[in-house]
Motif scaffolding. Sequence first.
Motif, PDB file in Angstrom:
ATOM      1  N   GLU A  25       0.893  -1.079  -0.013  1.00  0.00           N
ATOM      2  CA  GLU A  25      -0.064   0.004   0.105  1.00  0.00           C
ATOM      3  C   GLU A  25       0.831   1.276  -0.123  1.00  0.00           C
ATOM      4  N   ILE A  26       0.410   2.305  -0.446  1.00  0.00           N
ATOM      5  CA  ILE A  26       0.848   3.792  -0.401  1.00  0.00           C
ATOM      6  C   ILE A  26       0.888   4.214   0.958  1.00  0.00           C
ATOM      7  N   GLN A  27       1.935   4.536   1.567  1.00  0.00           N
ATOM      8  CA  GLN A  27       1.907   5.215   2.833  1.00  0.00           C
ATOM      9  C   GLN A  27       2.316   6.428   2.964  1.00  0.00           C
ATOM     10  N   CYS A  28       1.853   7.396   3.838  1.00  0.00           N
ATOM     11  CA  CYS A  28       2.351   8.694   3.835  1.00  0.00           C
ATOM     12  C   CYS A  28       2.889   8.893   5.449  1.00  0.00           C
ATOM     13  N   SER A  29       3.959   9.515   5.590  1.00  0.00           N
ATOM     14  CA  SER A  29       4.547   9.713   7.195  1.00  0.00           C
ATOM     15  C   SER A  29       5.284  10.800   7.066  1.00  0.00           C
ATOM     16  N   ASP A  30       5.320  11.551   8.208  1.00  0.00           N
ATOM     17  CA  ASP A  30       6.291  12.672   8.452  1.00  0.00           C
ATOM     18  C   ASP A  30       7.643  11.924   8.754  1.00  0.00           C
ATOM     19  N   GLU A  31       8.717  12.495   8.150  1.00  0.00           N
ATOM     20  CA  GLU A  31       9.742  11.766   8.367  1.00  0.00           C
ATOM     21  C   GLU A  31      11.126  12.858   8.628  1.00  0.00           C
ATOM     22  N   TRP A  32      12.312  12.457   9.301  1.00  0.00           N
ATOM     23  CA  TRP A  32      13.261  13.472   9.380  1.00  0.00           C
ATOM     24  C   TRP A  32      14.354  12.733   8.426  1.00  0.00           C
ATOM     25  N   LEU A  33      14.477  13.988   7.814  1.00  0.00           N
ATOM     26  CA  LEU A  33      15.909  13.493   6.819  1.00  0.00           C
ATOM     27  C   LEU A  33      17.110  13.864   7.528  1.00  0.00           C
ATOM     28  N   VAL A  34      18.129  12.900   7.784  1.00  0.00           N
ATOM     29  CA  VAL A  34      19.269  13.275   8.398  1.00  0.00           C
ATOM     30  C   VAL A  34      20.527  13.054   7.629  1.00  0.00           C
ATOM     31  N   LEU A  35      21.152  14.239   7.140  1.00  0.00           N
ATOM     32  CA  LEU A  35      22.345  14.074   6.452  1.00  0.00           C
ATOM     33  C   LEU A  35      23.612  13.955   7.267  1.00  0.00           C
ATOM     34  N   MET A  36      24.239  12.877   7.219  1.00  0.00           N
ATOM     35  CA  MET A  36      25.240  12.716   8.213  1.00  0.00           C
ATOM     36  C   MET A  36      26.740  12.699   7.058  1.00  0.00           C
ATOM     37  N   LYS A  37      27.734  13.430   7.864  1.00  0.00           N
ATOM     38  CA  LYS A  37      29.027  13.589   6.863  1.00  0.00           C
ATOM     39  C   LYS A  37      30.079  12.401   7.547  1.00  0.00           C
ATOM     40  N   THR A  38      30.430  11.676   6.794  1.00  0.00           N
ATOM     41  CA  THR A  38      31.385  10.532   7.321  1.00  0.00           C
ATOM     42  C   THR A  38      32.230   9.987   6.179  1.00  0.00           C
ATOM     43  N   THR A  39      33.087   8.934   6.352  1.00  0.00           N
ATOM     44  CA  THR A  39      33.938   8.466   5.456  1.00  0.00           C
ATOM     45  C   THR A  39      33.333   7.005   4.888  1.00  0.00           C
ATOM     46  N   LEU A  40      33.748   6.582   3.783  1.00  0.00           N
ATOM     47  CA  LEU A  40      33.051   5.200   3.454  1.00  0.00           C
ATOM     48  C   LEU A  40      33.504   4.066   4.220  1.00  0.00           C
ATOM     49  N   GLY A  41      34.859   4.451   4.849  1.00  0.00           N
ATOM     50  CA  GLY A  41      35.186   3.285   5.782  1.00  0.00           C
ATOM     51  C   GLY A  41      34.393   3.261   6.931  1.00  0.00           C
ATOM     52  N   ARG A  42      33.621   4.241   7.505  1.00  0.00           N
ATOM     53  CA  ARG A  42      32.664   4.216   8.873  1.00  0.00           C
ATOM     54  C   ARG A  42      31.157   3.874   8.297  1.00  0.00           C
ATOM     55  N   PHE A  43      30.818   3.706   6.823  1.00  0.00           N
ATOM     56  CA  PHE A  43      29.490   3.599   6.477  1.00  0.00           C
ATOM     57  C   PHE A  43      28.777   2.373   7.111  1.00  0.00           C
ATOM     58  N   GLU A  44      29.564   1.245   7.191  1.00  0.00           N
ATOM     59  CA  GLU A  44      29.027  -0.012   7.584  1.00  0.00           C
ATOM     60  C   GLU A  44      28.579   0.048   9.080  1.00  0.00           C
ATOM     61  N   ARG A  45      29.479   0.555   9.793  1.00  0.00           N
ATOM     62  CA  ARG A  45      29.215   0.759  11.447  1.00  0.00           C
ATOM     63  C   ARG A  45      28.117   1.853  11.663  1.00  0.00           C
ATOM     64  N   LEU A  46      28.191   2.738  10.778  1.00  0.00           N
ATOM     65  CA  LEU A  46      27.101   3.800  11.025  1.00  0.00           C
ATOM     66  C   LEU A  46      25.739   3.290  10.548  1.00  0.00           C
ATOM     67  N   ALA A  47      25.587   2.520   9.650  1.00  0.00           N
ATOM     68  CA  ALA A  47      24.522   1.932   8.852  1.00  0.00           C
ATOM     69  C   ALA A  47      23.822   0.897  10.172  1.00  0.00           C
ATOM     70  N   ARG A  48      24.742   0.082  10.558  1.00  0.00           N
ATOM     71  CA  ARG A  48      24.367  -0.777  11.554  1.00  0.00           C
ATOM     72  C   ARG A  48      23.829  -0.040  12.893  1.00  0.00           C
ATOM     73  N   ARG A  49      24.511   0.902  13.234  1.00  0.00           N
ATOM     74  CA  ARG A  49      24.079   1.663  14.398  1.00  0.00           C
ATOM     75  C   ARG A  49      22.853   2.544  14.148  1.00  0.00           C
ATOM     76  N   VAL A  50      22.505   2.896  13.040  1.00  0.00           N
ATOM     77  CA  VAL A  50      21.079   3.534  12.621  1.00  0.00           C
ATOM     78  C   VAL A  50      20.193   2.482  12.491  1.00  0.00           C
ATOM     79  N   ARG A  51      20.270   1.259  11.863  1.00  0.00           N
ATOM     80  CA  ARG A  51      19.371   0.235  12.243  1.00  0.00           C
ATOM     81  C   ARG A  51      18.879  -0.238  13.468  1.00  0.00           C
ATOM     82  N   GLU A  52      19.936  -0.215  14.198  1.00  0.00           N
ATOM     83  CA  GLU A  52      19.681  -0.631  15.828  1.00  0.00           C
ATOM     84  C   GLU A  52      18.758   0.623  16.320  1.00  0.00           C
ATOM     85  N   LEU A  53      18.556   1.655  15.911  1.00  0.00           N
ATOM     86  CA  LEU A  53      17.952   2.913  16.667  1.00  0.00           C
ATOM     87  C   LEU A  53      16.689   3.092  15.881  1.00  0.00           C
TER      88      LEU A  53
END
Lengths: 87, 87, 87
Positions: A25-53
């Motif tokens: 189904e098509i969903q509508c939500s208010d969201e927060w767009l968070v633009l984070m500045k990091t390195t490619l080397g840190r992306f995986e850990r950052l992604a894992r942490r975002v997913r946890e939260l």
Amino acid sequence: MVEERLAAAAQVVAPIESVYWWAGEIQCSDEWLVLMKTTLGRFERLARRVRELHSYEVPQIVAVALTVGTADYLEWIRRETSPDFGE
Amino acid sequence: MVEERLAAAAQVVAPIESVYWWAGEIQCSDEWLVLMKTTLGRFERLARRVRELHSYEVPQIVAVALTVGTADYLEWIRRETSPDFGE
Amino acid sequence: MVEERLAAAAQVVAPIESVYWWAGEIQCSDEWLVLMKTTLGRFERLARRVRELHSYEVPQIVAVALTVGTADYLEWIRRETSPDFGE
């Protein structure tokens, strides 16, 4: 994320209105767009942490490469996300 | 766009203030920045559809490649924009 | 920037909330995110001009490549940022 040195900065653009497909189904939500500045080397850990939260089952965790940037700013990102900071 | 499976999601950041050159003069307008998630294969049809609906003669229709993203999220984009959905 | 033909357009997304490391501490500020459309050839001059005007010691001046875009829009960017305009 910033406190844990997974991103040097996080910029919050909110609220944004999001329209998307989920569970057939098509969903509508208010969201927060968070633009984070990091390195490619840190992306995986950052992604894992975002997913946890994050509350979504499949959160939007993507990265776009900075094609060019001022040397001091890019160096600042590297320095502030360095794993050497108290890990 | 989302309903027509040309994008899996559309995130609206609005209003933004835009300053730009048009017809030899600097113009100022409130605009809606719409961030759509789709595949490169769907871009052309999405661009054509935006142009049909947009009020500008030369609307801003551009795409930036996602350098990296979580596997489930990227798969979700592919699945939800698949042309097989009832075309 | 637009007036000086360093960018064809500038879109202001504001205020955004920014959290970042600076001088060994986490800082929080309201910021203005300015999305400017220009060519790679004009980036250096645009970056120099932003630095002259910006209040930060190390402002965020980065560029992301447009992977694809409609031909008329990309041509519009090139034309409106052309150095031939009265330099």
